[in-house]
Design an enzyme around this catalytic site. Structure first.
Site, mmCIF file in Angstrom:
data_model
loop_
_atom_site.group_PDB
_atom_site.id
_atom_site.type_symbol
_atom_site.label_atom_id
_atom_site.label_comp_id
_atom_site.label_asym_id
_atom_site.label_seq_id
_atom_site.Cartn_x
_atom_site.Cartn_y
_atom_site.Cartn_z
ATOM 1 N N GLY A 23 41.833 28.522 39.806
ATOM 2 C CA GLY A 23 40.359 27.854 41.157
ATOM 3 C C GLY A 23 40.131 26.297 40.683
ATOM 4 N N TYR A 159 24.225 33.948 32.868
ATOM 5 C CA TYR A 159 25.061 33.219 33.438
ATOM 6 C C TYR A 159 25.256 31.705 32.942
ATOM 7 C CZ TYR A 159 28.387 30.812 36.518
ATOM 8 O OH TYR A 159 29.246 29.168 36.468
ATOM 9 N N GLU A 195 38.564 32.274 41.698
ATOM 10 C CA GLU A 195 38.893 34.003 41.766
ATOM 11 C C GLU A 195 37.111 34.445 41.215
ATOM 12 O OE1 GLU A 195 42.035 34.441 39.443
ATOM 13 O OE2 GLU A 195 43.069 33.612 41.068
ATOM 14 N N PHE A 196 36.125 33.364 40.767
ATOM 15 C CA PHE A 196 34.965 32.808 40.453
ATOM 16 C C PHE A 196 33.566 34.525 40.716
ATOM 17 C CE2 PHE A 196 29.973 32.537 40.113
ATOM 18 C CZ PHE A 196 30.097 31.795 39.274
#
Ligand code: NDP
Ligand code: 8X3
Length: 258
Positions: A23, A159, A195-196
């Protein structure tokens, strides 16, 4: 008098980037490599780092590192050979989200992973690298924050809390480092297709793809170019923060999907 605008020279600068196996971190490595910087690339997946290292012409030092492991971080930074030890730029990029779940249904292990990586990992790496920068009277820390450090969204709870913490740590660092010659910046993206989301949804690719459906998200390289721009500002210029969104995103919760 007009101040001279001499860009900071990145050639031969030593740049440590965490989370370089995918990423945004990988894109940052490519962007700094293009400028002729010497790169220390770090992440847990050594195979990916080695593959990446082979694709560069610039000098690379590979460090397999889990930023959550404080002792390993201290050892890795402390054990850098003399020709790699004087880090000029630290890009604190390693990070992840786990789950998109209501707080009262959240999994403790997901919370731990996000807090340990995004907050404590960033602190451990910074604590290990900053004394050298302060001693040399120069350096630059560029944190990768998020729009989630400025807003919250349903299910984003922990998050978002970690990225709000990154925002607070960035501001605190800038205060604590005032007068030392060390710059502190944060680059805070909205939706970037990496790819988060696959990591967030524990490998559920279909769910991950839906995040970017019907809009044009940012690419890792969009952020990498901004990070390099921030690093290249003249010696007297310190970019404090930069929020970057795709055209199709107006806030953490508002996106234009066709
Ligand atoms: P990716 O999942 O594509 O990359 C994450 C990187 O972080 C990987 O290289 C991974 O490597 C590394 N990493 C994760 N955990 C650790 C750990 N414990 N120790 C060392 N490295 C670790 O995601 P992005 O590139 O999108 O994410 C990079 C940063 O950007 C994160 O901080 C994220 O929060 C932030 N961000 C991302 C946005 C997006 O929409 N994609 C938007 C805003 C911010 P490995 O698994 O090999 O350790
Ligand atoms: C990643 C962007 O909006 O998915 O930090 O939280 S978001």
């Amino acid at each position: 008098m007009i101040k001279e605008m001499t860009m900071a020279e990145l050639k031969d600068k030593i740049v440590l980037i965490t989370g370089t196996s995918a990423g945004i971190g990988e894109a940052c490595a490519r962007a700094f490599a293009e400028k002729g910087a010497r790169l220390i690339i770090a992440a847990r997946r050594r195979d990916r780092l080695e593959k990446l290292a082979k694709s560069f012409k610039t000098e690379i030092y590979v460090v397999q590192l889990d930023v959550r492991d404080r002792e390993a971080v201290e050892k890795a930074i402390g054990a850098l050979p003399a020709e790699w030890a004087e880090i000029d730029i630290l890009v604190n990029n390693a990070g992840l989200s786990r789950d998109l779940t209501k707080l009262h249904e959240g999994r403790h292990e997901s919370w731990d992973q996000m807090i340990d990586t995004n907050v404590k990992g960033l602190l451990y790496v910074s604590r290990a690298v900053l004394p050298g920068m302060v001693k040399r009277g120069r350096g630059h820390v560029i944190n990768i924050g998020s729009i989630a450090g400025h807003e919250v969204y349903p299910g984003g709870n922990v998050y978002c809390a970690t990225k709000h913490a990154v925002d607070a740590i960035t501001k605190s660092m800038r205060l604590d480092l005032l007068g030392t010659g060390v710059k502190v910046s944060t680059v805070d993206p909205g939706m970037v297709e990496t790819e988060f989301s696959e990591v967030r949804f524990y490998g559920d690719k279909e769910k991950a793809d839906k995040v970017y459906k019907g809009l044009t998200p940012l690419a890792g390289n969009d952020i990498a170019q901004a990070v390099v721009w921030v690093a290249e500002r003249p010696a007297h210029v310190q970019v404090a923060e930069m929020i970057i969104l795709p055209l199709d995103q107006a806030s953490a919760t508002q996106a234009n999907r066709r």
